[in-house]
Structure formats: C-alpha cells, structure tokens
Write an enzyme that holds these catalytic residues in place. Structure first.
Site, PDB file in Angstrom:
ATOM      1  N   LYS A 221     -15.335  -0.837   0.606  1.00 36.10           N
ATOM      2  CA  LYS A 221     -14.222  -1.648   0.110  1.00 36.10           C
ATOM      3  C   LYS A 221     -14.392  -3.100   0.555  1.00 36.10           C
ATOM      4  O   LYS A 221     -14.246  -4.034  -0.244  1.00 36.10           O
ATOM      5  CB  LYS A 221     -12.901  -1.089   0.640  1.00 36.10           C
TER       6      LYS A 221
ATOM      7  N   LYS B 161     -11.849   1.497  11.339  1.00 36.29           N
ATOM      8  CA  LYS B 161     -10.484   2.013  11.185  1.00 36.29           C
ATOM      9  C   LYS B 161     -10.024   2.554  12.531  1.00 36.29           C
ATOM     10  O   LYS B 161     -10.835   2.971  13.359  1.00 36.29           O
ATOM     11  CB  LYS B 161     -10.440   3.130  10.139  1.00 36.29           C
TER      12      LYS B 161
ATOM     13  N   LYS C  99     -13.739  -4.342  10.297  1.00 36.04           N
ATOM     14  CA  LYS C  99     -12.426  -4.733   9.780  1.00 36.04           C
ATOM     15  C   LYS C  99     -11.777  -3.514   9.153  1.00 36.04           C
ATOM     16  O   LYS C  99     -12.383  -2.838   8.325  1.00 36.04           O
ATOM     17  CB  LYS C  99     -12.587  -5.832   8.717  1.00 36.04           C
TER      18      LYS C  99
ATOM     19  N   ASP D 260      -1.628  -0.422   8.708  1.00 29.54           N
ATOM     20  CA  ASP D 260      -1.867   0.660   7.758  1.00 29.54           C
ATOM     21  C   ASP D 260      -0.573   1.464   7.747  1.00 29.54           C
ATOM     22  O   ASP D 260       0.484   0.943   8.134  1.00 29.54           O
ATOM     23  CB  ASP D 260      -3.081   1.506   8.174  1.00 29.54           C
TER      24      ASP D 260
ATOM     25  N   THR E  71      -1.760  -5.716  -1.137  1.00 23.30           N
ATOM     26  CA  THR E  71      -2.355  -4.474  -1.637  1.00 23.30           C
ATOM     27  C   THR E  71      -1.706  -4.063  -2.955  1.00 23.30           C
ATOM     28  O   THR E  71      -2.393  -3.694  -3.917  1.00 23.30           O
ATOM     29  CB  THR E  71      -2.234  -3.340  -0.602  1.00 23.30           C
TER      30      THR E  71
ATOM     31  N   ASN F 284       4.938  -0.636   1.811  1.00 27.82           N
ATOM     32  CA  ASN F 284       4.518  -1.942   1.296  1.00 27.82           C
ATOM     33  C   ASN F 284       3.755  -1.863  -0.012  1.00 27.82           C
ATOM     34  O   ASN F 284       4.018  -2.607  -0.954  1.00 27.82           O
ATOM     35  CB  ASN F 284       3.610  -2.642   2.330  1.00 27.82           C
TER      36      ASN F 284
ATOM     37  N   SER G 244      -6.446  -9.956   4.178  1.00 24.83           N
ATOM     38  CA  SER G 244      -6.686  -9.989   5.629  1.00 24.83           C
ATOM     39  C   SER G 244      -7.883 -10.885   5.929  1.00 24.83           C
ATOM     40  O   SER G 244      -7.879 -11.643   6.902  1.00 24.83           O
ATOM     41  CB  SER G 244      -6.959  -8.577   6.160  1.00 24.83           C
TER      42      SER G 244
END
Length: 448
Positions: free
Chosen positions: A117, A129, A93, A169, A212, A243, A380
């Site tokens: 994380k 990623k 993820k 991202d 976030t 964001n 998420s």
C-alpha cells in the site's frame, strides 16, 4: 485465479510451516502470490535474488507487556505488538490498532499489506503495523491515557522519525495519538514527527481525519470513470461507523451518491432517505455511542441487530469500511443477487477469498483495499513531509495532493493489470504495482 506456480507454492508452504496458527497472515500472502504468478514467470531475476523469500519474513517482530492501572486501582496487563515488515523504500510506516482481536497474525497481515500500500502511494515509506489486545470501549479517558503512556514507554525505543512512524488505526484516534505522542516527547526529550494523525495544534495535518474515506471515494470514482460510470445517482451501502466510514459517506454524498447504511459490531442502520451525517457525527464523534442511537433521533430509519445483514441491503455500490474478513462469500452472493455491481474496500482485507471470487464471477468492479484505502497513509506521508519542513498546508492543498495520489494509484493498478494480461483486474494490478517498486529496491540493496 488459483496458485499453480511451483516456486511460489514452495515459498507459501514454507510460510505456512513457519507461521502456524496465523490464518490472516497466510491469507494475505496467498492473495498476493496468486496475482504475482505472471511476474515471477517473466522475471527470473526476482526469483534468483530471493526477494520473495525475504518479503514474507518481517525484518523485526516486537512483542511486549503493557501494564496499566484502572480506575479502581487494579493492575491490568495487555500485550503490545510492533511488526516492522519492510524498509526497502523508506522508514516503517503503519498504524496502531487497539482491539481485543489483535494478535500477531493480524498485525503481520496488516504490516505485509502496508508494504505494498505504501509503495503504491509513491511516497518513501516502508511497511509496518502495531497494536494491542486492549479494548478502549467502555474505558474512561484516564484509563486510556494510562494504557497509551504504558504502551509508548516500551514502544518509544523501537520508533523514530527516520526509523518507524506509527499512526492510528481501529481504536486509535486523535485522543490516543495525543497521549502516545506526549509520552514519547516526555521520554525522548524532543519534539519530532514520530507519529502521524496528531492534533492540529502540535504538528497534525489538515484532512488527515477525512483522508481514508475521501481517498476511497476518489479511487472509486476513477475506477468508475474508467468503466464509463460515476458515483452520481448511485445507491451506496457502507459498513462501519468510524473515521473511514463517516468520511466515505461524506465524500460519496458530495459526489452525488445516496448512502443508506452504516454499522458497528452490534448491528446496522438503514435510512432509505440517505444517512444524516451530521447526526452520525454527533453520535460517534461527540457522544461516542453506538450506531443504534441513530433511530432515537430519526425514527423513520431502521436498526437491525447483527452487522452482517448490512450486505443484504439493495445497492449499486458497496464500500466495506469496518474490519478484516467482514464480507464473506455468502454476503457477496447477496450483494450480487441484489444488483450490486461495484465493491471498493475502505477497511483492510475486508473481503474473504470466497467473496473476491464472487466479485469476479459476477463481473463486479472491485477496488482492493491496498489501493482503494491508501489515502490515509498517503496523507500520513504528507503529514511527515510537513513536519520535516516545519510547514502546515491548507485543507485544500492536502486534499488536492490526496486526490492526485489516488488518481495515480488507480492508473498504476490499471496499467499493470493490462501489462500482465489481466485488464480490469485491479487486485492483480495493485499487487503487482506495489510489489515491483519494493522488489527493485530490495534487489538494488543486496541480500539484507
């Protein structure tokens, strides 16, 4: 703290030899190793099981060509990446980043950080990623759609709801996620929760856009509360204007702080009266323009060329929300000199090692990215849950769950920092808390 453990030094030496010219990845590994030293000394079983050696080598690294046709009919070619770092506690993820700076080192550092994380969120998600060196700035909607469709035409074969669930991202918002999701659905002939950050009409979660930035403020407030302080009445400097920055600004203001800056790669704005968030949203989310436009509508504010100058503004709390290594040693010293006593990270690894040294030397409270900005991936994970259950929770339900997750993340950081003799070192606490869950899962699953 310095890295002195001989075993970890030998593993780091092997990482440097195996990954030459990957400074961001080596920086991320070094930072984690420094804080894991007391764990390694206390737990010889972790050394014997080879967890550390396996943890620094991604399970899979995928690099591919992304050809697309621009509005002038010319063929353009970019490079795409997906690094599936660790699946010990769940499917891979992590976001997809579209930015000209993207390379394998950056994607690997992000995937490595994501592993810890995601572990901190307590949700069953591994670390991964992806991204491309494609630059969405200045591109038309049609060009972005063509790129996203080409990108997904290769990526689709490597992802799935129980294998790897990408998200957004830098450079990837709801528009890009929508284009990618549409192409995945078209190729696979199925509607499934393979991407998060989707639009609300096709499986997205309320509060994901805000998550976030909101999560950063929830974490910061918990950290302040544990040290007898609060966001209320504080002057806050924020970098970035995407964001994370926008919604950190929104929540910090709600919690009683005054946010006086935002920035982009060209420069920063300073508004002594407090940022007008409605105006920022109009400029960034509707018009998609540069932050410099702010002073056209509000001439009492100041615009300064060069984004680094944002750290020279006097403040109590700094929230770096732009990109990796944006805040160096010199900038950290400027913050300390101007009375800043708290830094919490909204971006991924925004502080250089020299900056972090300055935070500790100056006695600042420091909330590291892998803990403080975990709200996005946590939400998420909540979107994945809603997709699996074919349900949609209200904004308030998601926000309440997010707040609970961020509180539990801070508690884990605090508890582990104390357990290993480093009270108040939330960087060490975050690294150890994230690591322990992954390490125990890897040990239980054998040498795979």
């Amino acid at each position: 703290m310095k890295l002195t453990n001989q075993y970890l030094l030998s593993v780091l030496d092997a990482v440097e030899k195996r990954n030459p010219n990957e400074p961001e990845f080596i920086q991320a590994v070094t930072e984690v190793f420094v804080t894991l030293q007391p764990v390694i000394e206390k737990r010889p079983d972790i050394v014997k099981s080879g967890v550390i050696e396996r943890l620094v080598e991604p399970e899979r690294q995928i690099i591919f060509r992304v050809p697309w046709i621009d509005d002038n009919g010319n063929v353009q070619v970019n490079r795409g990446f997906r690094v599936q770092f660790n699946s010990a506690i769940g499917p891979y993820k992590g976001g997809i980043r579209l930015h000209p700076s993207v390379n394998l080192s950056i994607i690997k550092f992000l995937g490595f950080e994501q592993t810890f994380k995601n572990s901190l969120t307590t949700l069953p998600m591994g670390g991964g990623k992806g991204g491309s060196d494609f630059d969405p700035k200045g591109k038309s909607d049609a060009e972005i759609m063509k790129f996203c469709q080409s990108f997904m035409t290769e990526l689709y074969r490597h992802i799935g709801p129980n294998l790897d669930v990408p998200a957004g991202d830098i450079g990837v918002g709801a528009r890009e996620v929508g284009y990618m999701f549409g192409q995945y659905k078209r190729i696979q002939n199925e509607f499934t929760g393979v991407l998060t950050g989707k639009g609300l009409t096709f499986g997205g979660s309320l509060a994901r856009t805000q998550a976030t930035g909101y999560g950063l403020c929830y974490y910061t407030e918990e950290m302040l509360k544990a040290n007898g302080k609060s966001l209320k009445g504080q002057t806050v400097v924020i970098s970035g204007s995407g964001n994370v920055a926008i919604y950190a600004c929104e929540k910090a203001t709600e919690l009683g702080a005054k946010v006086v800056t935002l920035s982009d790669s060209n420069g920063y704005i300073y508004d002594k009266d407090g940022i007008d968030l409605k105006l920022v949203k109009q400029i960034k989310e509707v018009e998609r323009k540069r932050i410099a436009e702010y002073i056209k509508y509000k001439p009492s504010a100041e615009y300064h060329e060069g984004s680094k100058g944002v750290w020279t503004v006097k403040c109590d709390i700094a929230l770096p929300c732009a990109t990796q290594n944006e805040l160096d040693g010199e900038s950290a010293k400027a913050l300390a000199k101007n009375g800043c006593w708290c830094v919490a990270e909204g971006a991924n690894m925004p502080s250089t090692p020299e900056a972090i040294e300055t935070y500790f030397a100056s006695g600042m409270l420091y909330g590291p990215a892998k803990a403080a900005n975990a709200g996005g991936v946590a939400t998420s994970g909540l979107e994945m849950t809603q997709n699996s259950m074919r349900l949609s929770w209200t904004f308030e339900e998601v926000d309440e769950k997010l707040k609970g997750i961020m509180k539990s993340i801070f508690k884990a950081c605090d508890d582990y920092s104390k357990e290993y003799g480093m009270p108040g070192n939330y960087m060490a606490g975050a690294n150890i808390a994230g690591f322990m869950k992954v390490a125990e899962a890897m040990k239980a699953q054998g040498a795979v």
